[in-house]
Design a protein around this motif. Structure first.
Motif, PDB file in Angstrom:
ATOM      1  N   ALA A   1      43.879  -9.762  74.098  1.00 40.17           N
ATOM      2  CA  ALA A   1      43.663 -10.071  75.508  1.00 40.17           C
ATOM      3  C   ALA A   1      42.372  -9.428  76.010  1.00 40.17           C
ATOM      4  O   ALA A   1      41.815  -9.853  77.021  1.00 40.17           O
ATOM      5  N   LEU A   2      41.902  -8.404  75.304  1.00 42.05           N
ATOM      6  CA  LEU A   2      40.626  -7.770  75.652  1.00 42.05           C
ATOM      7  C   LEU A   2      39.468  -8.429  74.928  1.00 42.05           C
ATOM      8  O   LEU A   2      38.494  -8.872  75.540  1.00 42.05           O
ATOM      9  N   ASN A   3      39.554  -8.506  73.615  1.00 37.49           N
ATOM     10  CA  ASN A   3      38.362  -8.910  72.862  1.00 37.49           C
ATOM     11  C   ASN A   3      38.335 -10.393  72.506  1.00 37.49           C
ATOM     12  O   ASN A   3      37.550 -10.810  71.671  1.00 37.49           O
ATOM     13  N   ILE A   4      39.148 -11.205  73.184  1.00 27.68           N
ATOM     14  CA  ILE A   4      39.098 -12.643  72.919  1.00 27.68           C
ATOM     15  C   ILE A   4      37.710 -13.224  73.211  1.00 27.68           C
ATOM     16  O   ILE A   4      37.340 -14.236  72.605  1.00 27.68           O
TER      17      ILE A   4
ATOM     18  N   VAL B   1      36.881  -8.273  63.452  1.00 31.22           N
ATOM     19  CA  VAL B   1      35.824  -8.803  64.320  1.00 31.22           C
ATOM     20  C   VAL B   1      35.574  -7.887  65.512  1.00 31.22           C
ATOM     21  O   VAL B   1      34.435  -7.529  65.824  1.00 31.22           O
ATOM     22  N   SER B   2      36.642  -7.475  66.192  1.00 29.98           N
ATOM     23  CA  SER B   2      36.467  -6.661  67.395  1.00 29.98           C
ATOM     24  C   SER B   2      35.801  -5.316  67.123  1.00 29.98           C
ATOM     25  O   SER B   2      34.789  -4.991  67.744  1.00 29.98           O
ATOM     26  N   PRO B   3      36.333  -4.469  66.214  1.00 35.19           N
ATOM     27  CA  PRO B   3      35.665  -3.186  65.998  1.00 35.19           C
ATOM     28  C   PRO B   3      34.256  -3.332  65.441  1.00 35.19           C
ATOM     29  O   PRO B   3      33.408  -2.475  65.679  1.00 35.19           O
ATOM     30  N   ALA B   4      33.998  -4.413  64.701  1.00 41.63           N
ATOM     31  CA  ALA B   4      32.643  -4.633  64.205  1.00 41.63           C
ATOM     32  C   ALA B   4      31.670  -4.791  65.371  1.00 41.63           C
ATOM     33  O   ALA B   4      30.585  -4.194  65.401  1.00 41.63           O
ATOM     34  N   TYR B   5      32.053  -5.598  66.358  1.00 42.81           N
ATOM     35  CA  TYR B   5      31.227  -5.738  67.560  1.00 42.81           C
ATOM     36  C   TYR B   5      31.195  -4.448  68.376  1.00 42.81           C
ATOM     37  O   TYR B   5      30.158  -4.053  68.921  1.00 42.81           O
TER      38      TYR B   5
ATOM     39  N   PRO C   1      30.062 -11.174  73.652  1.00 37.22           N
ATOM     40  CA  PRO C   1      31.242 -10.539  73.076  1.00 37.22           C
ATOM     41  C   PRO C   1      31.871  -9.560  74.068  1.00 37.22           C
ATOM     42  O   PRO C   1      31.278  -9.226  75.102  1.00 37.22           O
ATOM     43  N   PHE C   2      33.055  -9.081  73.719  1.00 35.47           N
ATOM     44  CA  PHE C   2      33.811  -8.186  74.595  1.00 35.47           C
ATOM     45  C   PHE C   2      33.041  -6.947  75.057  1.00 35.47           C
ATOM     46  O   PHE C   2      33.023  -6.643  76.255  1.00 35.47           O
ATOM     47  N   PRO C   3      32.392  -6.167  74.165  1.00 33.10           N
ATOM     48  CA  PRO C   3      31.730  -4.951  74.657  1.00 33.10           C
ATOM     49  C   PRO C   3      30.608  -5.231  75.653  1.00 33.10           C
ATOM     50  O   PRO C   3      30.367  -4.423  76.544  1.00 33.10           O
TER      51      PRO C   3
ATOM     52  N   LEU D   1      35.527   1.435  72.295  1.00 32.56           N
ATOM     53  CA  LEU D   1      35.987   2.317  71.224  1.00 32.56           C
ATOM     54  C   LEU D   1      37.498   2.490  71.250  1.00 32.56           C
ATOM     55  O   LEU D   1      38.126   2.682  70.198  1.00 32.56           O
ATOM     56  N   LEU D   2      38.107   2.414  72.447  1.00 32.03           N
ATOM     57  CA  LEU D   2      39.565   2.431  72.521  1.00 32.03           C
ATOM     58  C   LEU D   2      40.127   1.215  71.803  1.00 32.03           C
ATOM     59  O   LEU D   2      41.061   1.312  71.001  1.00 32.03           O
ATOM     60  N   ARG D   3      39.548   0.060  72.077  1.00 34.59           N
ATOM     61  CA  ARG D   3      39.976  -1.169  71.402  1.00 34.59           C
ATOM     62  C   ARG D   3      39.695  -1.086  69.898  1.00 34.59           C
ATOM     63  O   ARG D   3      40.519  -1.516  69.088  1.00 34.59           O
ATOM     64  N   ALA D   4      38.559  -0.523  69.525  1.00 36.98           N
ATOM     65  CA  ALA D   4      38.207  -0.417  68.113  1.00 36.98           C
ATOM     66  C   ALA D   4      39.188   0.482  67.358  1.00 36.98           C
ATOM     67  O   ALA D   4      39.574   0.182  66.225  1.00 36.98           O
ATOM     68  N   ALA D   5      39.594   1.584  67.985  1.00 41.34           N
ATOM     69  CA  ALA D   5      40.529   2.492  67.336  1.00 41.34           C
ATOM     70  C   ALA D   5      41.861   1.802  67.053  1.00 41.34           C
ATOM     71  O   ALA D   5      42.450   1.952  65.971  1.00 41.34           O
ATOM     72  N   VAL D   6      42.335   1.023  68.025  1.00 45.71           N
ATOM     73  CA  VAL D   6      43.580   0.281  67.840  1.00 45.71           C
ATOM     74  C   VAL D   6      43.420  -0.746  66.720  1.00 45.71           C
ATOM     75  O   VAL D   6      44.304  -0.915  65.872  1.00 45.71           O
ATOM     76  N   ALA D   7      42.287  -1.436  66.715  1.00 50.28           N
ATOM     77  CA  ALA D   7      42.050  -2.453  65.691  1.00 50.28           C
ATOM     78  C   ALA D   7      42.000  -1.834  64.292  1.00 50.28           C
ATOM     79  O   ALA D   7      42.505  -2.421  63.325  1.00 50.28           O
ATOM     80  N   CYS D   8      41.385  -0.677  64.182  1.00 47.57           N
ATOM     81  CA  CYS D   8      41.317  -0.012  62.872  1.00 47.57           C
ATOM     82  C   CYS D   8      42.717   0.317  62.359  1.00 47.57           C
ATOM     83  O   CYS D   8      43.013   0.166  61.168  1.00 47.57           O
ATOM     84  N   ALA D   9      43.583   0.787  63.276  1.00 44.99           N
ATOM     85  CA  ALA D   9      44.955   1.091  62.877  1.00 44.99           C
ATOM     86  C   ALA D   9      45.686  -0.182  62.450  1.00 44.99           C
ATOM     87  O   ALA D   9      46.377  -0.206  61.427  1.00 44.99           O
ATOM     88  N   TRP D  10      45.512  -1.261  63.240  1.00 44.24           N
ATOM     89  CA  TRP D  10      46.137  -2.528  62.868  1.00 44.24           C
ATOM     90  C   TRP D  10      45.591  -3.041  61.535  1.00 44.24           C
ATOM     91  O   TRP D  10      46.337  -3.604  60.724  1.00 44.24           O
ATOM     92  N   PHE D  11      44.301  -2.886  61.329  1.00 40.96           N
ATOM     93  CA  PHE D  11      43.710  -3.321  60.065  1.00 40.96           C
ATOM     94  C   PHE D  11      44.379  -2.613  58.892  1.00 40.96           C
ATOM     95  O   PHE D  11      44.699  -3.242  57.867  1.00 40.96           O
ATOM     96  N   GLY D  12      44.576  -1.316  59.032  1.00 37.73           N
ATOM     97  CA  GLY D  12      45.228  -0.574  57.963  1.00 37.73           C
ATOM     98  C   GLY D  12      46.644  -1.055  57.707  1.00 37.73           C
ATOM     99  O   GLY D  12      47.075  -1.193  56.551  1.00 37.73           O
ATOM    100  N   ILE D  13      47.405  -1.318  58.803  1.00 37.52           N
ATOM    101  CA  ILE D  13      48.780  -1.793  58.660  1.00 37.52           C
ATOM    102  C   ILE D  13      48.816  -3.118  57.908  1.00 37.52           C
ATOM    103  O   ILE D  13      49.583  -3.304  56.953  1.00 37.52           O
ATOM    104  N   GLN D  14      47.973  -4.058  58.342  1.00 36.32           N
ATOM    105  CA  GLN D  14      47.980  -5.375  57.716  1.00 36.32           C
ATOM    106  C   GLN D  14      47.508  -5.314  56.258  1.00 36.32           C
ATOM    107  O   GLN D  14      48.008  -6.056  55.396  1.00 36.32           O
TER     108      GLN D  14
END
Length: 536
Positions: A262-265, A349-353, A111-113, A130-143
């Motif tokens: 592009a990071l956590n693919i 998936v990404s922040p979970a990993y 996985p990515f990390p 954690l930078l990627r995870a923070a962004v994903a959490c924000a996107w999760f909330g938006i969606q």
């Protein structure tokens, strides 16, 4: 057909280029850097085909924020041709780092990390993760907010006015908060079943969402009296200076939309049956789907202007104008499936990993997903997408710039310095080849910080006719000297971080293609020579 593999130490190289740990060597030790979710996927379990990756991208691209990307561009003055061109070009550009980072996932099953450990160190990898995870959490909330809004509006058409006008709580009807919670629970139930359940869900969600979007196009075309009115949206910018002044920051914003993946693919490509499968699936799925969906968005919205006298950019609001109960139910189901398919895959998936990588002994994939869900609520996502200027320029632009720097380091390390060769077992061993100095590679951190400063240091807010800033940044930029770079944040961040990382590693190669000798830092094992078993 039987296959052969060649071994070197703890890893086996298969004829198709994929690598796995030697099964005879036993499990990786439990040392604080290993867990069931982080271990390399055995080759026998890497089964995703071209269709699986294609379906993944179709499912992720067909979502409400993707739909509103085109509408946001038109809202700032573009016509439908300019908006579709911008989105198509952005997705062709972001596909390149997507394929470059995805290669490591398929080759090594990581996985990515874990992939980030090769360049940042076993501990340092938590910084980009954690930078990627923070962004994903924000996107999760938006969606999740968007999915809940879909339930609220479309259920209101079926249940009557009392549902939509229920007592307010925090500025919204309590029924809207209930819809938000219901959608959140559905997401958590799906992801709790793991990655294989996600693959099956994406396989059937992709064609369903396409049918739903085409049905919406057919409905509005009939309502508009034909296809002609759907192409009447004029440009307020033309093709001159005004357009190009908007084009480049908008292009970076569109790239920023998928710069996260592009990071956590590797979180997905680690299950790939072959490099060809992941390359073809992504190339067929991402740019084509996003472009066609953007075109569909503009056509439907232009049709809504012809029918209702004003453009209705939100497909949920448009579907709520239907009168047929069966049509409303179908639209509701389409919205739910579309939003679920992208939100779970792209933002859980990404922040979970990533969170598992931070505390592998205490956090597993399911726990990380639950934490993501809680944080996604806590960031107040309903405020983030209220203004297209803030959404495109501030949110997507800044996120893209920061994540572009991480991509620059990863790509430079894996492709330019290592020639795609990694020591798989060492990615899990403290004191080994990727331990650097106490688990941190200062070169990667410096490249990330400098690249990030150049990418987002000049971030600024546009001003309205009265000179009022339309965002959280000063009109002349956080760092005025860097303001000219802000419109190209993602490209600047990626290029600057990659270039600086390569420069900081000059003289550390041991021969053509041997890769960075990551074992010479203080605290690492002495005597680590060229990476063993490197393919010719």
């Amino acid at each position: 057909m039987a296959h052969t593999a060649t071994g070197d130490g703890r890893q086996w190289h298969h004829p198709d280029g994929r690598v796995e740990l030697d099964p005879a060597a036993g499990e990786l030790p439990d040392n604080g850097f290993t867990s069931d979710d982080l271990r390399p996927v055995p080759v026998a379990r890497r089964t995703w085909s071209t269709y699986n990756f294609l379906a993944l991208w179709v499912g992720m691209a067909h979502n409400i924020p993707s739909w509103t990307l085109a509408s946001g561009l038109v809202a700032i003055g573009m016509d439908w041709k300019q908006a579709v061109l911008t989105i198509a070009l952005a997705n062709l550009i972001v596909l390149v780092p997507m394929l470059l980072t995805g290669h490591a996932g398929t080759k090594y099953g990581i996985p990515f990390p874990v992939f980030a450990r090769a360049s940042f160190g076993l501990r340092g990898a938590n910084l980009p993760a954690l930078l990627r995870a923070a962004v994903a959490c924000a996107w999760f909330g938006i969606q999740t907010w968007i999915g809940g809004e879909g339930i609220f509006l479309l259920a209101g058409k079926l249940l009557g006015e009392s549902w939509r006008t229920a007592g307010e709580l925090g500025g919204y009807p309590w029924t809207q908060w209930l819809s938000f919670l219901v959608f959140w629970v559905i997401e958590m139930l799906i992801i709790a079943r793991g990655m294989e359940a996600l693959r099956r869900f994406e396989n059937w969600a992709a064609p369903f969402v396409i049918v739903g979007a085409l049905a919406l196009l057919g409905w509005i075309t009939v309502k508009a009296g034909g296809f002609g009115p759907l192409l009447d949206q004029p440009s307020a910018l033309g093709w001159g200076r005004e357009f190009w002044r908007v084009f480049f920051p908008a292009l970076m914003g569109m790239i920023g939309f998928w710069s996260t993946l592009a990071l956590n693919i590797p979180d997905f490509t680690r299950f790939g049956g072959s490099q060809r499968a992941q390359i073809r699936g992504q190339a067929l799925g991402l740019p084509t789907t996003m472009t066609l969906f953007a075109l569909l968005s503009v056509l439907v919205t232009s049709g809504s202007q012809a029918v209702y006298g004003e453009p209705v950019w939100d497909p949920i609001q448009l579907a709520a104008k239907m009168e047929n109960p069966a049509g409303i139910l179908f639209a509701l189901l389409t919205v739910l499936v579309a939003t679920l398919s992208v939100n779970i895959a792209a933002n859980v998936v990404s922040p979970a990993y990533d969170l598992t990588n931070l505390l592998p002994r205490f956090v597993n994939f399911r726990t990380g997903a639950l934490i993501t869900g809680v944080v996604g609520i806590a960031i107040f996502p309903w405020r983030l997408i209220a203004d297209p200027h803030v959404y495109i320029y501030t949110w997507l632009g800044v996120v893209g710039g920061l994540l572009g720097t991480v991509a620059g380091v990863l790509i430079a390390d894996y492709w330019l310095l290592r020639g795609t060769r990694l020591r798989l077992a060492e990615l899990y061993r403290p004191g080994g080849a990727y331990w650097y100095a106490a688990g941190w590679n200062w070169r990667a951190v410096v490249a990330l910080l400098v690249g990030g400063l150049l990418a987002v240091g000049g971030s600024y807010s546009t001003v309205d006719a009265h000179g009022v800033a339309q965002g959280p940044f000063p009109a002349n930029g956080l760092v005025p000297l860097l303001k000219p770079l802000a419109d190209y944040g993602w490209a600047v961040g990626l290029a600057a971080a990659a270039s600086l990382y390569v420069l900081l590693n000059l003289g550390r190669r041991t021969g053509a293609g041997a890769g960075v000798e990551a074992g010479v830092e203080a605290g690492s094992e002495p005597g680590s020579g060229p990476e063993p078993g490197a393919e010719a």
